[in-house]
Write a protein that holds these residues in place. Structure first.
Motif, PDB file in Angstrom:
ATOM      1  N   VAL A 201       0.818  -1.219   0.000  1.00 42.57           N
ATOM      2  CA  VAL A 201       0.000   0.000   0.000  1.00 42.57           C
ATOM      3  C   VAL A 201       0.852   1.270   0.000  1.00 42.57           C
ATOM      4  O   VAL A 201       0.324   2.370  -0.094  1.00 42.57           O
ATOM      5  N   GLY A 202       2.170   1.127   0.117  1.00 45.40           N
ATOM      6  CA  GLY A 202       3.049   2.293   0.079  1.00 45.40           C
ATOM      7  C   GLY A 202       3.093   3.073   1.375  1.00 45.40           C
ATOM      8  O   GLY A 202       3.175   4.305   1.364  1.00 45.40           O
ATOM      9  N   SER A 203       3.050   2.369   2.516  1.00 44.26           N
ATOM     10  CA  SER A 203       3.193   3.085   3.797  1.00 44.26           C
ATOM     11  C   SER A 203       4.649   3.520   3.955  1.00 44.26           C
ATOM     12  O   SER A 203       5.547   2.983   3.289  1.00 44.26           O
ATOM     13  N   GLN A 204       4.864   4.479   4.823  1.00 43.22           N
ATOM     14  CA  GLN A 204       6.228   4.988   5.036  1.00 43.22           C
ATOM     15  C   GLN A 204       7.157   3.855   5.473  1.00 43.22           C
ATOM     16  O   GLN A 204       8.313   3.809   5.068  1.00 43.22           O
ATOM     17  N   ARG A 205       6.642   2.953   6.272  1.00 38.90           N
ATOM     18  CA  ARG A 205       7.427   1.801   6.736  1.00 38.90           C
ATOM     19  C   ARG A 205       7.824   0.920   5.555  1.00 38.90           C
ATOM     20  O   ARG A 205       8.971   0.475   5.447  1.00 38.90           O
ATOM     21  N   GLN A 206       6.855   0.683   4.652  1.00 41.46           N
ATOM     22  CA  GLN A 206       7.142  -0.178   3.504  1.00 41.46           C
ATOM     23  C   GLN A 206       8.200   0.447   2.597  1.00 41.46           C
ATOM     24  O   GLN A 206       9.106  -0.246   2.112  1.00 41.46           O
ATOM     25  N   TRP A 207       8.113   1.751   2.381  1.00 35.34           N
ATOM     26  CA  TRP A 207       9.117   2.414   1.540  1.00 35.34           C
ATOM     27  C   TRP A 207      10.500   2.321   2.172  1.00 35.34           C
ATOM     28  O   TRP A 207      11.502   2.081   1.484  1.00 35.34           O
ATOM     29  N   LYS A 208      10.535   2.507   3.479  1.00 34.82           N
ATOM     30  CA  LYS A 208      11.829   2.461   4.177  1.00 34.82           C
ATOM     31  C   LYS A 208      12.447   1.067   4.062  1.00 34.82           C
ATOM     32  O   LYS A 208      13.643   0.910   3.797  1.00 34.82           O
TER      33      LYS A 208
ATOM     34  N   PHE B  28      -4.259  12.532  18.692  1.00 35.25           N
ATOM     35  CA  PHE B  28      -3.897  11.249  18.075  1.00 35.25           C
ATOM     36  C   PHE B  28      -2.375  11.046  18.162  1.00 35.25           C
ATOM     37  O   PHE B  28      -1.608  11.932  17.784  1.00 35.25           O
ATOM     38  N   GLY B  29      -1.982   9.893  18.651  1.00 38.73           N
ATOM     39  CA  GLY B  29      -0.547   9.590  18.785  1.00 38.73           C
ATOM     40  C   GLY B  29       0.060   9.185  17.448  1.00 38.73           C
ATOM     41  O   GLY B  29      -0.657   8.883  16.496  1.00 38.73           O
ATOM     42  N   ASN B  30       1.402   9.156  17.404  1.00 42.44           N
ATOM     43  CA  ASN B  30       2.106   8.824  16.149  1.00 42.44           C
ATOM     44  C   ASN B  30       1.748   7.439  15.620  1.00 42.44           C
ATOM     45  O   ASN B  30       1.737   7.221  14.410  1.00 42.44           O
ATOM     46  N   GLU B  48       5.935  13.576  10.025  1.00 45.57           N
ATOM     47  CA  GLU B  48       5.571  12.336  10.700  1.00 45.57           C
ATOM     48  C   GLU B  48       6.768  11.755  11.459  1.00 45.57           C
ATOM     49  O   GLU B  48       7.914  12.110  11.191  1.00 45.57           O
ATOM     50  N   HIS B  49       6.457  10.861  12.351  1.00 38.66           N
ATOM     51  CA  HIS B  49       7.493  10.182  13.121  1.00 38.66           C
ATOM     52  C   HIS B  49       8.054   9.043  12.279  1.00 38.66           C
ATOM     53  O   HIS B  49       7.290   8.235  11.756  1.00 38.66           O
ATOM     54  N   GLY B  50       9.371   8.979  12.097  1.00 28.35           N
ATOM     55  CA  GLY B  50       9.988   7.910  11.293  1.00 28.35           C
ATOM     56  C   GLY B  50       9.758   6.553  11.931  1.00 28.35           C
ATOM     57  O   GLY B  50       9.955   6.406  13.137  1.00 28.35           O
ATOM     58  N   PRO B  51       9.313   5.566  11.127  1.00 22.35           N
ATOM     59  CA  PRO B  51       9.050   4.256  11.718  1.00 22.35           C
ATOM     60  C   PRO B  51      10.344   3.562  12.151  1.00 22.35           C
ATOM     61  O   PRO B  51      11.324   3.555  11.413  1.00 22.35           O
ATOM     62  N   GLY B  52      10.339   3.005  13.345  1.00 24.46           N
ATOM     63  CA  GLY B  52      11.498   2.246  13.802  1.00 24.46           C
ATOM     64  C   GLY B  52      11.453   0.847  13.206  1.00 24.46           C
ATOM     65  O   GLY B  52      10.394   0.346  12.839  1.00 24.46           O
TER      66      GLY B  52
END
Lengths: 462, 175
Positions: A201-208, B28-30, B48-52
């Motif tokens: 779906v192209g979430s920020q996590r997936q792109w990273k 709303f939290g991150n 936005e908060h960078g995903p760990g």
């Protein structure tokens, strides 16, 4: 739309096209996805030639079996040729991605797509495993035996294991790189792409994860490629020749592979630009960018070959003279000269000129020269050693040149055509231009005024 | 309590960033919202908060596993079927290192792929609350929260200029 500011600016600005993500999707999924008559003709032609290659293989098995190793020299040379050219090409995608060059965006997928050829070469490798002689009987070798486990000799197992790792890595690299494009195709067309996109779906996590994964797998591909090329050099040519003890040879072979990788990529870019609908995306800077490492690897190829030659020429024992005779000045002298001309002299004499490097046709023709030279080079390095039956520490005589017969010609043409066939078919399923990479490029690029010129300003967030 | 999802679609990054700010202001939290895009925007574009993540642990574990298997294979082979080659010791380190390198690479490659899939939360049976316009350039802001806060989320998304808003019930939970 074409940039309106054409005066007093560099070529990058002149060629810059601002496209929206929707326009890029339409281009990649609709325009490139359609099959023209030329494409269909090429697929049929290379498919038929690949079938003829299978006929050649059957003829070879029927006439020689697997016991006559010399008869398989050209088959092995073809397998290694595909390895050091097409299968090496994904290393280029990794190198230019790691260097974070903006010009590489339309290049990466064309190089990564060559990973599919690895599947064919893994199959082609299987007969080679039975042709590598066992380590018993006085043959000098590096390995311990695994005959209790396998029907073929131990070096074959390690070569197969390494090749398997490389093919798996290449396919994973290609799939990961194409995942966002599969999602775009799923949204536009559905069909098989729904399954291929796996819920992307192209979430920020997936792109990273995608970017980190591509860097890791690219590095692993390069590391595994160097290992497998070393195993080819050791087990399929060097240790077959008594008296050939050369520590530089695997490194020389790796450089041959990297040069072949760049040449394959440039040639594929040239064909994709001329016939593959990518004229508006592939410009001089892509060819210029790749022609510089092509010149560097051509020089390194000579340096490594010269180092090998000089050591043997200076040592001049009988064994060393025989090795030089076999590889350079004896029965394969013509092959050696052709290889030297096409892989070093012609690239050097032309690529030193800015006008040639800064063109499209120049690097493409040089790449064609290098790839042709690679065929001669693999004949020199593999056909000769496969004719040798002696074991021990030195050759007592150098066998005569082994010339290709009809079956060999069918095998060479068929295997190379099979590789091209697989590439062409795959390029219809996987977009041959990385759509998400192109979109990211658009996102980070602006044309701005700089005094009286217009320049391309590229954001580099990493 | 089961969370509900709401998806706001934006045309440009600025309004998406405004929506992220509004959501934060609304409490709303991150971890309650995620940005979906067809292009990899630079980290932090929307505030936005960078995903760990722990992706780099995966190849390391894979490499250790692959190395160990290759070590056992080479040691086991030579000890179980002793055959002296060219006067080399039975347990000869240089050839073993080549196999261990191969094993290490294969383990690292496979675990990297597993790591990317795991950390990306893939594969998924469907796409969840999603809109196909995202791969055409729209930016999605997906909020997951308890049902009673859906109204506040919708208000924040609309206030920031969302072009369209989809909820699970309206879209059937799919595309």
């Amino acid at each position: 739309m074409r940039n309106q500011h054409q005066n007093g600016t560099n070529h990058q600005v002149r060629h810059y096209q601002a496209l929206s993500p929707a326009q890029i999707n339409r281009f990649g999924l609709v325009e490139l996805g359609s099959s023209g008559p030329l494409y269909r003709f090429c697929v049929r032609l290379f498919g038929i030639l690949a079938l003829l290659g299978i006929v050649g293989f059957m003829m070879r098995v029927a006439s020689s079996g697997f016991s006559d190793r010399a008869a398989w020299g050209y088959y092995v040379a073809t397998v290694v040729f595909i390895f050091v050219t097409f299968q090496a090409a994904p290393t280029v995608a990794f190198a230019i991605r790691a260097a974070k060059g903006h010009w590489r965006r339309p290049v990466s997928r064309i190089a990564e797509l060559f990973a599919v050829v690895g599947v064919l070469n893994l199959i082609l490798l299987l007969p080679v495993l039975f042709l590598i002689p066992p380590i018993t009987g006085g043959r000098k070798t590096f390995w311990f035996e695994l005959h209790w486990l396998l029907p073929f000799s131990a070096p074959g197992f390690f070569l197969f294991f390494g090749m398997l790792a490389l093919v798996v890595c290449g396919l994973c690299l290609l799939y990961l790189s194409a995942l966002p494009d599969f999602a775009a195709a799923r949204d536009a067309k559905g069909g098989i792409y729904t399954g291929l996109a796996r819920g992307w779906v192209g979430s920020q996590r997936q792109w990273k994860m995608l970017k980190s994964g591509l860097n890791l797998l690219g590095a692993f591909y390069l590391m595994t490629f160097v290992l497998v090329t070393t195993l080819f050099a050791w087990d399929v040519s060097e240790t077959l020749v008594p008296g050939w003890k050369d520590a530089i040879y695997p490194a020389f072979h790796s450089i041959t592979g990297l040069q072949g990788a760049i040449a394959s990529t440039i040639l594929a870019l040239g064909i994709a630009r001329k016939f593959g609908g990518l004229k508006n995306h592939l410009h001089m800077e892509q060819f210029w960018g790749l022609s510089k490492p092509l010149l560097a690897t051509s020089l390194l190829w000579f340096y490594m070959g010269w180092s090998t030659f000089l050591t043997y020429w200076y040592g001049r024992t009988l064994a060393e003279q025989h090795v030089l005779q076999l590889l350079m000045f004896g029965p394969y002298f013509t092959v050696f000269v052709m290889s030297f001309l096409l892989k070093f002299l012609i690239p050097l004499l032309f690529l030193i000129w800015n006008r040639v490097r800064m063109s499209i046709m120049g690097p493409v023709l040089i790449a064609l020269s290098i790839l042709t030279g690679d065929i001669f080079e693999m004949v020199r390095l593999y056909v000769g050693p496969f004719t040798i039956t002696e074991v021990g520490h030195e050759m007592t005589h150098v066998p005569a040149a082994h010339l290709p017969d009809f079956a060999d010609i069918l095998i060479i043409a068929g295997a190379i055509s099979g590789a091209i066939f697989i590439y062409l078919v795959s390029s219809k399923i996987i977009p041959r231009i990385s759509l998400w990479d192109m979109k990211e490029g658009m996102l980070l690029t602006r044309v701005q005024s700089f005094h009286r010129a217009e320049v391309l300003v590229i954001g580099k967030p990493e | 309590m089961v969370d509900k999802s709401i998806l706001g679609l934006f045309k440009d990054p600025d309004s998406t960033a405004d929506a992220v700010d509004s959501l934060r202001k609304a409490g709303f939290g991150n971890h309650t919202f995620d940005i979906l895009s067809g292009v990899p925007y630079p980290e932090g574009t929307f505030g936005e908060h960078g995903p760990g993540h722990k992706l780099f642990v995966f190849p390391l574990i894979g490499a250790i596993c692959g190395f160990s298997v290759a070590l056992l294979l080479t040691l086991g082979t030579q000890v179980s079927f002793p055959m002296v080659q060219g006067g080399k010791p039975l347990i000869a380190i240089p050839p073993m290192m080549v196999i261990m390198y191969e094993g290490t690479m294969l383990g690292a490659i496979l675990f990297t792929v597993l790591g990317v899939l795991f950390e990306s939360r893939l594969p998924r049976p469907g796409v969840g609350l999603y809109d196909t316009r995202i791969t055409e350039g729209f930016i999605g802001l997906l909020v997951s929260c308890p049902e009673e806060k859906i109204g506040a989320a919708e208000q924040a998304l609309r206030g920031a200029g969302a072009e369209d808003i989809k909820t699970e019930s309206a879209s059937g939970g799919g595309r």
